[in-house]
Design a protein around this motif. Structure first.
Motif, short mmCIF file in Angstrom:
data_model
loop_
_atom_site.label_atom_id
_atom_site.label_comp_id
_atom_site.label_asym_id
_atom_site.label_seq_id
_atom_site.Cartn_x
_atom_site.Cartn_y
_atom_site.Cartn_z
N ASP A 59 -11.98 14.06 -5.66
CA ASP A 59 -12.43 12.76 -6.17
C ASP A 59 -11.32 11.91 -6.79
O ASP A 59 -11.59 10.89 -7.40
N LYS A 60 -10.06 12.32 -6.65
CA LYS A 60 -8.95 11.53 -7.19
C LYS A 60 -8.78 10.28 -6.34
O LYS A 60 -8.69 10.35 -5.11
N TYR A 61 -8.77 9.13 -6.98
CA TYR A 61 -8.54 7.83 -6.35
C TYR A 61 -9.64 7.40 -5.39
O TYR A 61 -9.44 6.48 -4.60
N THR A 62 -10.82 8.01 -5.45
CA THR A 62 -11.90 7.63 -4.54
C THR A 62 -12.21 6.14 -4.66
O THR A 62 -12.29 5.43 -3.66
N GLU A 63 -12.34 5.66 -5.88
CA GLU A 63 -12.65 4.24 -6.09
C GLU A 63 -11.47 3.36 -5.70
O GLU A 63 -11.65 2.27 -5.15
N ASP A 64 -10.26 3.83 -5.95
CA ASP A 64 -9.08 3.05 -5.58
C ASP A 64 -9.02 2.84 -4.06
O ASP A 64 -8.72 1.74 -3.60
N GLU A 81 0.44 4.27 -4.12
CA GLU A 81 0.50 2.89 -4.58
C GLU A 81 -0.57 2.11 -3.83
O GLU A 81 -0.77 2.33 -2.63
N PHE A 82 -1.25 1.24 -4.55
CA PHE A 82 -2.36 0.48 -3.97
C PHE A 82 -2.12 -1.01 -4.11
O PHE A 82 -1.52 -1.46 -5.08
N THR A 83 -2.60 -1.77 -3.14
CA THR A 83 -2.63 -3.22 -3.24
C THR A 83 -4.09 -3.61 -3.27
O THR A 83 -4.86 -3.28 -2.38
N TYR A 84 -4.45 -4.29 -4.36
CA TYR A 84 -5.84 -4.71 -4.56
C TYR A 84 -5.97 -6.19 -4.23
O TYR A 84 -4.97 -6.92 -4.23
N PRO A 85 -7.18 -6.67 -3.98
CA PRO A 85 -7.34 -8.11 -3.68
C PRO A 85 -6.71 -9.01 -4.75
O PRO A 85 -6.17 -10.05 -4.44
N SER A 86 -6.73 -8.58 -6.00
CA SER A 86 -6.19 -9.40 -7.09
C SER A 86 -4.67 -9.48 -7.07
O SER A 86 -4.10 -10.38 -7.68
N ASN A 87 -3.99 -8.55 -6.40
CA ASN A 87 -2.52 -8.60 -6.36
C ASN A 87 -1.99 -8.65 -4.93
O ASN A 87 -0.86 -8.30 -4.69
N SER A 88 -2.84 -9.09 -4.00
CA SER A 88 -2.41 -9.14 -2.60
C SER A 88 -1.21 -10.07 -2.47
O SER A 88 -1.16 -11.14 -3.06
N GLY A 89 -0.27 -9.62 -1.69
CA GLY A 89 0.96 -10.39 -1.51
C GLY A 89 2.03 -10.03 -2.51
O GLY A 89 3.18 -10.38 -2.34
N SER A 90 1.67 -9.33 -3.57
CA SER A 90 2.67 -8.91 -4.53
C SER A 90 2.97 -7.43 -4.33
O SER A 90 2.45 -6.80 -3.43
N GLU A 91 3.78 -6.90 -5.18
CA GLU A 91 4.16 -5.49 -5.08
C GLU A 91 2.96 -4.58 -5.29
O GLU A 91 2.10 -4.88 -6.12
N PRO A 92 2.92 -3.45 -4.58
CA PRO A 92 1.86 -2.47 -4.84
C PRO A 92 1.95 -1.98 -6.29
O PRO A 92 3.02 -2.02 -6.89
N GLU A 93 0.84 -1.51 -6.79
CA GLU A 93 0.84 -1.03 -8.17
C GLU A 93 0.22 0.34 -8.26
O GLU A 93 -0.30 0.87 -7.30
N LYS A 94 0.30 0.89 -9.48
CA LYS A 94 -0.30 2.20 -9.72
C LYS A 94 -1.79 2.14 -9.44
O LYS A 94 -2.40 1.07 -9.58
N PRO A 95 -2.39 3.27 -9.13
CA PRO A 95 -3.85 3.29 -8.95
C PRO A 95 -4.56 2.81 -10.22
O PRO A 95 -4.11 3.10 -11.34
#
Length: 126
Positions: A59-64, A81-95
């Motif tokens: 279950d680690k990072y399931t939601e991510d 590293e994840f890219t979320y809709p809020s940071n799309s186009g920018s650098e990936p970030e921590k989960p």
């Protein structure tokens, strides 16, 4: 037994090739990289030397994984590293799950510091 997913990724780029499903079963057993590369069609044909695997907890990072629009493994740190809709186009970030855990610890540290200051003020007010 609960077995978390394994993320197979290209060593050079961090591109995720395949994520094995997590399993919860009394008859489940851990598999090796060789087992998986011979079993899963998406892994067949890849050079095992060019592919690395990141074993995740159950279950680690399931939601991510559900919320991210993209994800990769950082080849230097071997972390997700994840890219979320809020940071799309920018650098990936921590989960997000890791960010929330860090914020909880920072909040606890702040509360302890405030409690210490209150105690000092109360002692000086006497």
């Amino acid at each position: 037994m609960k077995i978390g997913p394994k993320v197979y990724w290209r060593k050079t780029s961090g591109e995720v090739i395949f994520i094995t499903p997590q399993v919860e079963s009394s008859s489940a057993r851990e598999t090796t990289k060789e087992d998986d590369m011979g079993f899963y069609p998406k892994l067949k044909g890849y050079d095992a030397e060019q592919v690395d695997v990141l074993k995740l907890e159950f279950d680690k990072y399931t939601e991510d994984f559900q919320k991210a629009i993209n994800y990769r493994v950082n080849p230097d740190t071997k972390t997700m590293e994840f890219t979320y809709p809020s940071n799309s186009g920018s650098e990936p970030e921590k989960p997000l799950t890791d960010q929330v855990a860090e914020l909880k610890w920072a909040d606890l540290d702040n509360k302890e510091a405030i409690a210490g200051l209150v105690q000092i003020v109360m002692e000086n007010a006497k």
